[in-house]
Motif scaffolding. Structure first.
Motif, PDB file in Angstrom:
ATOM      1  N   ILE A   5      -7.881   5.911   3.506  1.00 60.96           N
ATOM      2  CA  ILE A   5      -7.005   4.761   4.032  1.00 60.96           C
ATOM      3  C   ILE A   5      -7.170   3.606   3.126  1.00 60.96           C
ATOM      4  CG2 ILE A   5      -6.203   3.375   5.933  1.00 60.96           C
ATOM      5  CD1 ILE A   5      -7.466   5.442   7.728  1.00 60.96           C
ATOM      6  N   VAL A   6      -5.962   3.242   2.638  1.00 56.23           N
ATOM      7  CA  VAL A   6      -6.362   1.849   1.658  1.00 56.23           C
ATOM      8  C   VAL A   6      -5.189   0.997   2.390  1.00 56.23           C
ATOM      9  CG1 VAL A   6      -5.930   0.888  -0.771  1.00 56.23           C
ATOM     10  CG2 VAL A   6      -6.717   3.356  -0.199  1.00 56.23           C
ATOM     11  N   SER A   7      -5.697  -0.205   2.640  1.00 52.88           N
ATOM     12  CA  SER A   7      -5.061  -1.158   3.175  1.00 52.88           C
ATOM     13  C   SER A   7      -5.143  -2.461   2.393  1.00 52.88           C
ATOM     14  CB  SER A   7      -5.371  -1.514   4.824  1.00 52.88           C
ATOM     15  OG  SER A   7      -4.521  -2.365   5.273  1.00 52.88           O
ATOM     16  N   LEU A   8      -4.050  -3.290   2.324  1.00 50.82           N
ATOM     17  CA  LEU A   8      -4.011  -4.678   1.579  1.00 50.82           C
ATOM     18  C   LEU A   8      -3.185  -5.750   2.616  1.00 50.82           C
ATOM     19  CD1 LEU A   8      -1.367  -5.445   0.160  1.00 50.82           C
ATOM     20  CD2 LEU A   8      -2.018  -3.501  -1.131  1.00 50.82           C
ATOM     21  N   ARG A   9      -3.766  -6.850   2.416  1.00 53.10           N
ATOM     22  CA  ARG A   9      -3.173  -7.928   3.003  1.00 53.10           C
ATOM     23  C   ARG A   9      -2.644  -8.792   2.031  1.00 53.10           C
ATOM     24  NH1 ARG A   9      -2.223  -9.614   8.162  1.00 53.10           N
ATOM     25  NH2 ARG A   9      -2.236 -11.933   8.580  1.00 53.10           N
ATOM     26  N   THR A  10      -1.414  -9.541   2.147  1.00 51.69           N
ATOM     27  CA  THR A  10      -1.120 -10.587   0.994  1.00 51.69           C
ATOM     28  C   THR A  10      -1.113 -11.900   1.891  1.00 51.69           C
ATOM     29  OG1 THR A  10       1.093 -10.080   1.516  1.00 51.69           O
ATOM     30  CG2 THR A  10       0.349  -9.160  -0.095  1.00 51.69           C
TER      31      THR A  10
END
Length: 189
Positions: free
Chosen positions: A73-78
């Motif tokens: 699982i790859v998650s990013l927040r901007t």
């Protein structure tokens, strides 16, 4: 209460809390903070870029990777809300079983996620992408990746605006070359 039953009761309570808790982070997880205001903008057909520190929509602030037994699982927040048109989120996965690319794209009213290896599409049941406000999450079943023992991950966000591209790499300041910068190895577990 005698000491042994007290210890057993305490262990039972601790076990109950552990079982009732949501999944705990494992040593196989990675959390990375990307520098703010490191977005680059450039012409699609050219190789000249310049900083766009005011750009919030594709400015990655945090990347989280979880390499579990069943999925990566790859998650990013901007910094700001993700774009809703003409943009994509890409992840480059280098694993003990080979190299893969996961791409979520939203263009011309259509959106979707794909998994490729050497530019060939891979059918992968359970491959998903979720994009909400400032967060994008890619979920790849490890079976689709050859159940690798470890993975290195690169992640980026880009948006096309007329003849310009606004981009950010989650593991480097701005963008380095044509490839996404990769994380350290993340063991499966």
């Amino acid at each position: 209460m005698p000491p042994l039953p007290r210890v057993l009761a305490a262990l039972a309570c601790a076990a109950g809390l552990l079982l009732a808790s949501p999944g705990l982070a494992s040593a196989a997880d990675l959390v990375h903070t990307d520098p703010a205001r490191d977005v680059l903008v450039g012409d699609i057909e050219g190789d000249r870029t310049h900083p766009a520190p005011g750009e919030r929509r594709v400015d990655i602030r945090r990347v989280t990777v979880s390499h579990g037994l069943d999925s990566l699982i790859v998650s990013l927040r901007t910094r700001g809300p993700l774009p809703t048109k003409r943009f994509f989120v890409g992840a480059r996965l280098k694993t003990s079983a080979g190299s893969f690319e996961v791409t979520y794209a939203s263009f011309y009213g259509e959106s979707g996620v794909s998994l490729t290896r050497n530019l060939d599409d891979i059918a992968c049941e359970g491959l998903t992408a979720t994009v909400e406000a400032r967060t994008a999450t890619l979920v790849v079943p490890t079976a689709c990746l050859g159940t690798p023992a470890w993975a290195r991950v690169g992640v980026g966000v880009a948006q096309m605006r007329k003849k310009r591209m606004v981009v950010d790499d989650g593991f480097s300041k701005g963008v380095v070359g044509d490839d996404l910068r990769l994380s350290k190895r993340i063991a499966r577990g």
